[in-house]
Structures are given as structure tokens and as C-alpha cells.
Write a protein that holds these residues in place. Sequence first.
Motif, PDB file in Angstrom:
ATOM      1  N   SER A   1      50.287  36.254  25.828  1.00  0.00           N
ATOM      2  CA  SER A   1      51.600  36.796  25.501  1.00  0.00           C
ATOM      3  C   SER A   1      52.683  35.838  25.948  1.00  0.00           C
ATOM      4  N   LEU A   2      53.684  35.674  25.113  1.00  0.00           N
ATOM      5  CA  LEU A   2      54.848  34.885  25.478  1.00  0.00           C
ATOM      6  C   LEU A   2      55.739  35.635  26.470  1.00  0.00           C
ATOM      7  N   ASP A   3      55.517  36.914  26.578  1.00  0.00           N
ATOM      8  CA  ASP A   3      56.339  37.791  27.411  1.00  0.00           C
ATOM      9  C   ASP A   3      55.678  37.920  28.781  1.00  0.00           C
ATOM     10  N   THR A   4      56.337  37.427  29.824  1.00  0.00           N
ATOM     11  CA  THR A   4      55.732  37.427  31.158  1.00  0.00           C
ATOM     12  C   THR A   4      55.531  38.834  31.706  1.00  0.00           C
ATOM     13  N   ARG A   5      56.152  39.826  31.106  1.00  0.00           N
ATOM     14  CA  ARG A   5      56.013  41.198  31.612  1.00  0.00           C
ATOM     15  C   ARG A   5      54.648  41.790  31.310  1.00  0.00           C
ATOM     16  N   ARG A   6      54.010  41.374  30.208  1.00  0.00           N
ATOM     17  CA  ARG A   6      52.791  42.054  29.784  1.00  0.00           C
ATOM     18  C   ARG A   6      51.685  41.981  30.822  1.00  0.00           C
ATOM     19  N   ASP A   7      51.359  40.790  31.275  1.00  0.00           N
ATOM     20  CA  ASP A   7      50.206  40.646  32.156  1.00  0.00           C
ATOM     21  C   ASP A   7      50.501  41.103  33.577  1.00  0.00           C
ATOM     22  N   TRP A   8      51.778  41.316  33.891  1.00  0.00           N
ATOM     23  CA  TRP A   8      52.117  41.939  35.171  1.00  0.00           C
ATOM     24  C   TRP A   8      51.978  43.455  35.061  1.00  0.00           C
ATOM     25  N   ASN A   9      52.536  44.020  34.020  1.00  0.00           N
ATOM     26  CA  ASN A   9      52.509  45.472  33.861  1.00  0.00           C
ATOM     27  C   ASN A   9      51.130  45.990  33.475  1.00  0.00           C
ATOM     28  N   CYS A  10      50.405  45.253  32.657  1.00  0.00           N
ATOM     29  CA  CYS A  10      49.092  45.673  32.165  1.00  0.00           C
ATOM     30  C   CYS A  10      48.023  44.827  32.857  1.00  0.00           C
ATOM     31  N   ALA A  11      47.561  45.309  33.982  1.00  0.00           N
ATOM     32  CA  ALA A  11      46.601  44.549  34.799  1.00  0.00           C
ATOM     33  C   ALA A  11      45.192  44.758  34.258  1.00  0.00           C
ATOM     34  N   ASP A  12      44.520  43.668  33.907  1.00  0.00           N
ATOM     35  CA  ASP A  12      43.205  43.767  33.250  1.00  0.00           C
ATOM     36  C   ASP A  12      42.055  43.626  34.240  1.00  0.00           C
ATOM     37  N   PHE A  13      42.189  44.263  35.415  1.00  0.00           N
ATOM     38  CA  PHE A  13      41.138  44.180  36.420  1.00  0.00           C
ATOM     39  C   PHE A  13      41.289  45.316  37.422  1.00  0.00           C
ATOM     40  N   ILE A  14      40.205  45.595  38.144  1.00  0.00           N
ATOM     41  CA  ILE A  14      40.223  46.492  39.296  1.00  0.00           C
ATOM     42  C   ILE A  14      39.450  45.809  40.423  1.00  0.00           C
ATOM     43  N   TRP A  15      39.575  46.346  41.632  1.00  0.00           N
ATOM     44  CA  TRP A  15      38.838  45.823  42.780  1.00  0.00           C
ATOM     45  C   TRP A  15      37.900  46.884  43.333  1.00  0.00           C
ATOM     46  N   THR A  16      36.670  46.513  43.564  1.00  0.00           N
ATOM     47  CA  THR A  16      35.728  47.351  44.287  1.00  0.00           C
ATOM     48  C   THR A  16      35.210  46.534  45.469  1.00  0.00           C
ATOM     49  N   VAL A  17      34.388  47.151  46.310  1.00  0.00           N
ATOM     50  CA  VAL A  17      33.864  46.420  47.466  1.00  0.00           C
ATOM     51  C   VAL A  17      32.355  46.619  47.566  1.00  0.00           C
ATOM     52  N   ASN A  18      31.702  45.626  48.129  1.00  0.00           N
ATOM     53  CA  ASN A  18      30.285  45.703  48.469  1.00  0.00           C
ATOM     54  C   ASN A  18      30.194  45.501  49.973  1.00  0.00           C
ATOM     55  N   THR A  19      30.024  46.596  50.689  1.00  0.00           N
ATOM     56  CA  THR A  19      29.989  46.495  52.149  1.00  0.00           C
ATOM     57  C   THR A  19      28.732  45.805  52.653  1.00  0.00           C
ATOM     58  N   THR A  20      27.664  45.818  51.852  1.00  0.00           N
ATOM     59  CA  THR A  20      26.429  45.145  52.272  1.00  0.00           C
ATOM     60  C   THR A  20      26.635  43.638  52.360  1.00  0.00           C
ATOM     61  N   THR A  21      27.325  43.099  51.341  1.00  0.00           N
ATOM     62  CA  THR A  21      27.571  41.656  51.322  1.00  0.00           C
ATOM     63  C   THR A  21      28.948  41.309  51.879  1.00  0.00           C
ATOM     64  N   ALA A  22      29.718  42.351  52.258  1.00  0.00           N
ATOM     65  CA  ALA A  22      31.069  42.156  52.812  1.00  0.00           C
ATOM     66  C   ALA A  22      31.950  41.354  51.859  1.00  0.00           C
ATOM     67  N   THR A  23      31.944  41.784  50.592  1.00  0.00           N
ATOM     68  CA  THR A  23      32.742  41.074  49.595  1.00  0.00           C
ATOM     69  C   THR A  23      33.563  42.052  48.770  1.00  0.00           C
ATOM     70  N   ARG A  24      34.688  41.561  48.273  1.00  0.00           N
ATOM     71  CA  ARG A  24      35.467  42.292  47.281  1.00  0.00           C
ATOM     72  C   ARG A  24      35.024  41.829  45.906  1.00  0.00           C
ATOM     73  N   ILE A  25      34.964  42.747  44.973  1.00  0.00           N
ATOM     74  CA  ILE A  25      34.478  42.424  43.630  1.00  0.00           C
ATOM     75  C   ILE A  25      35.586  42.738  42.632  1.00  0.00           C
ATOM     76  N   LYS A  26      35.995  41.724  41.894  1.00  0.00           N
ATOM     77  CA  LYS A  26      37.009  41.884  40.853  1.00  0.00           C
ATOM     78  C   LYS A  26      36.312  42.144  39.534  1.00  0.00           C
ATOM     79  N   THR A  27      36.577  43.289  38.945  1.00  0.00           N
ATOM     80  CA  THR A  27      35.940  43.665  37.689  1.00  0.00           C
ATOM     81  C   THR A  27      36.965  43.619  36.568  1.00  0.00           C
ATOM     82  N   ASP A  28      36.673  42.876  35.517  1.00  0.00           N
ATOM     83  CA  ASP A  28      37.598  42.752  34.395  1.00  0.00           C
ATOM     84  C   ASP A  28      37.667  44.053  33.602  1.00  0.00           C
ATOM     85  N   LYS A  29      38.866  44.369  33.116  1.00  0.00           N
ATOM     86  CA  LYS A  29      39.103  45.521  32.250  1.00  0.00           C
ATOM     87  C   LYS A  29      39.874  45.042  31.020  1.00  0.00           C
ATOM     88  N   PRO A  30      39.178  44.397  30.080  1.00  0.00           N
ATOM     89  CA  PRO A  30      39.881  43.800  28.939  1.00  0.00           C
ATOM     90  C   PRO A  30      40.373  44.801  27.897  1.00  0.00           C
TER      91      PRO A  30
END
Length: 634
Positions: free
Chosen positions: A344-373
Amino acid sequence: MKNKYILAFLFVMGLSSSCKKFLDTEPTDFYSPSNYYQTADQLQVALNGIYSNMMYERMYGQVLNFNFVSATDEMLPNRPVNGEARGLYYSYDAGHAYVADVWRWPYLGINNANVLIDNINKPTMDEKQRGYIKGQALFLRAYNYFILTTNFGEVPIILHSPGISETNIPASSQAAVYAQIVADLKEAETLLQGRTAAALGYNDQVTITAVQAMLARVYLYWAGYPTNDATKYADAVVYADKVINSGLHGLNPDYKQVFINLCQDKYDVKEDILEWGSAGAAAGVTNKTGNDIGNFVGIQSAILNVNGVFDPASYSAVGWVQTTKKLFDSYEVEPSSTLVNKASLDTRRDWNCADFIWTVNTTTATRIKTDKPNPWQMMCGKFRREYCPDASKNLGTYNINWPVIRYSDVLLMKAEAENQVNGPTSAAYDAINQVRKRAYGTMYGNIVKNITIVTGGSGYSAANPPVVTISGGGGSGATAVAVVSTAGAVTGIKLTSRGNLTAAGPYFTNAPTVTIAAPTTGVTATATATITNGNEYLLTPGLNKADFQLAIRDERMRELCFEAYRKADLIRWGNFVGDMQAFANYATANGVSATTGNAIGYSGITGITQRHVLLPKPTYELNLNKALVQNPGY
């Protein structure tokens, strides 16, 4: 200001009338209106209490920016459990607890303002300071009436604390309520001359331009449905112009920075004309307990806590609302982009419409970014808790101020009202194009427009895409990530920043060089960049009045999404039910079904009827006030 004093004040205001029934002597161990308001400091404490009410959970701390406004054509809830209880799906009735709160808490604020105004002349004090306190109290009373009439239509106008026998108070017409709001605001405008956010250094108290901006808003609503007094559009132009011509406000060149500043307790007194202050606000004196801004309407994220050690990069947000494809697709895209969701040429789109969420894996002590296209499943990314202080990221609530009136809204109000009065004049075009120019990131220069793959190369890993470097061209701050196919070729470059967006720059004067890191084995991919020419933001010239109004509607959605305006905008434009029915049809034609997209949110908008233009008057209030008449359909 200490919260215990606020609570004591509210407690006194709630009980002072009944005290007279069983006490025949002046109270000596607590405050009442007869022995309070004796000093300027006491007036200020009383005023602080009215401010504090605005960010209570049942006001802008949660309800007024989430319940009842989260199912529109810009966002839809995804909450199957307790969604009905929170009023998310238009199935509420007059007995709904949160409906009652939307009535109860504004009237509490009004009562507290009334008591303060009635006692404003008691102390011996500086008259200018007295006027400032009264002006703010008048604004707060007016704003609370604005909440009431836009949600319930006809409501009782109460300008003094009612006596114990005054229980049956009929509602006034919506035009009469607007007239009272305007009267309060105009008196406040006179009293607050010279009181500016620039001089204060913060914006969570009412100033002269906040009053004028609010007058523009009130007149715009008065001109629309259901009052339909088109003469008020001219008044909206007058007051929007007062704010614009004051020279006190302007747009932050970086759209996202407006909301990062809110998360970081930083005041932007030029962009944000008025905020409701929450605890932790940097310089203001008004505060309240934590709120849910960025939590329910935010990017879903879980806290990473391993063996009692909190990862400060993680944060807590449930993300109970998602964007719509209509909002996502309303932003202009670069046709030549090879990304699945074109850039998008409009900088507002990718700020307002976030195409990801965060979950966690406590076993591996990591945050996991999951895409939401899928745009139906993207998160509402405007208020991002990842930018909050580390100490509060693991809390369900945090004290983000609420933006009540932003300068961009004033510009869009000016454009809309000017078009209604005179058609799409150069003044109307200039106002909307100022908002669009900031949106496209080109207020002070040019940024990276697009990156085109020349050769995709080979040997790359989709799980570990190569580093992309953007350099040269006279500018700075542009960043990007590579998109790699399962075959190991780079198929696209996603810009994560189009360049530095501060007034000072530097901006790009020619195309920068794009370097894609070489694979361990294989062929290095190559790409080229283009920059903007500075005119991409311009709205299509030569629109007629009707088409310009449609452009305003889309621009307000793009700019103000998730700030609790959309439902009220659709209502005042006069076709809320038809617009929502059309959107429901659009949703089924564009990827929403019982099993795809946001099926839960979609199911919540299919039963909208004319009764949903207003909330029902609460059952408890109808039982107390026999002069009230229920709104149609309930």
C-alpha cells in the motif's frame, strides 16, 4: 491527584442531598456542598473528579471505545464467549448492564459538573482562574450530554442537582440537547480564551481549541441524522476554521507515531487537541485507574514468563476485534507489487491492519509470530501495547490516554462541512489532502514507493529469509523483509518502513539501492526501488458534491478507524441500517461464511434493524423516572 480524593468527592456528591433528611446540624467530619468549595484548590479538586470520571472503565477506559461500537464495516468482534454480555452483537435490550452504564456514568459527570458550577463563585480567588475552572466544567458537562444524546437520542436536560422529589424529568428533543451543549461550549469558549495546550505543555485538560473543535463536531452531528438541520454545516465550518487558523495545531508527519506517543505517555499537543488522561500520563493532573485501550481492540499477544522471569519484549493483549476486508481494501495499493497483499502507498494501512499475532512457547522460552494474511482476520493495530513501558506490558490494563479530538479529524470535519455548504471547493480539497499527504508519508519529502524483484535468485529459505538493506538515495530509515517461496526464490520485498518520517528527514531525492543478502549456496536475488513523486496523495480532482462526500466517508474510515467514530458517522449520514445490510452482503461476497473469514463477527451484524440506531433507555431509569419514554423498537 490522589484517587482517594476523587472517590471521596464522588461519594459526597452522591449522598449530600440525602444527608439533609437525617442531619439537622452542619457536618463536621466530612465534606458537603455547604462546607466545601471554599478555596480555589477545592474547586480544582472537584474539577479533577469530573475529569477522572471520563477514563473510568465504564466510560472511555473500556465501554465507550469497545462495547456497542465494535461491529461496523471497519471492524468486527471475534469473541464467542461473553460477546453478547458486552453488547458486541446488537442483541442487547433495556436491561443490559453496559447499556445502563452508558446512561449512568455521563449523568454522574453531569451532576458533579452542575454542583461545581453552582458553587463556582464561593471562594475568593483570581477571576481568570475561576473562569478557567468554570469553562472546563461547562465543557465536561457538554461532552457528557453529547455522549448521552448520540447514544440515546432524547434525554433529560438537568442543569442543577435535582431535589429529592424531582424524579420525573421528561426528556428533551435532540435538537434541544444540542442547543444546550452549544450554549455550554460557547460560554466555555469565552472563559478559556488564552488557555492553550502549547502553554500548558499537555493536552489532557480542556483548552480553547478543544472547545472550538468540539463545537465543530457538535454542529456536524446536529446537521446530520436524525435532526437533519443542514444549516449547522456552516457553523461547523466556522469552528473548524477557528482551530485551523489558530496556528496551534498540525499533523505529526508520521501517522503511527501519534499512537506510539499515547502508549509511551508522551504528549503531542499539536496533533492531539484533547486527550482523556489516565494514570501515568506525563504532565497532566487528571488520572484514573488502568484501562483496556490496546487490549480488547489490539494485537493479540501472550506474556512470555518462564520460571518467573518476564520477557519484556512480550505483552498482554487479547485482541477481541478484527479488521474487515472493506477497511483493508480501502487503502490504495501499488499495482505492480508482487506481494500476496499488494503493498500500500498509504502508510496507515499496515499500521492499522496488523497481519500477525504473538503466541508463546514456554517450553522453548520463545515468542512466536504467526502471520494473519487474511484481511478478515487481521488485528486492529492502532494502539500497540508493545510500545508501552516494560513494567506494564504484563498487565491486563495499562494507562494509555484516549485521543478525544485529533487535528486530522478537524481537517476532515472542515472538508465535509465545506462540501455540504459550498460543494467541493479548493478549501474542502485542501483540508482532506492535508490528511492524505501525511498518510502517504510525504509531508516533507519523498519516501520509498515500491521495490520490484529483478531476479528471484535461488537457494533461499522461507523460514529464514535473507536480510534486505536499503541505502543511498539521499534518504534514510527505509527497511524491508524478503518473502521467499517454497522453491527458494525471493518473490517479493515487503517494506516495513518507507523511510524516516520526521520534519527534518532526510528524505529520498532519488531511488536508493536495494541489496539482498546472498544465499549460502545458490544465486543472489536482485531488486530495484522507486520513490514517490510527492503527488500520490492527491484526491481525484473534479469530484462532484456527492462523490466528494463518499470520498470523505472512506477517508474518515482510513484515518480514524478504531477510535469509536464509525458507527456514529454511519448513523449521522442517515443510512446506518442500509449501510450495514450492504456491508453484510459485501462480506458474504468477499470471503466470509459460517466457516471462513470472521464468521462470528459476521453473524452479529445480520440482525441490525432501525432500533439499533439508538441504545434503549435503561430499564432501571424508566422505573425511576416515569416521564421517560422508551426508544422505538425496545
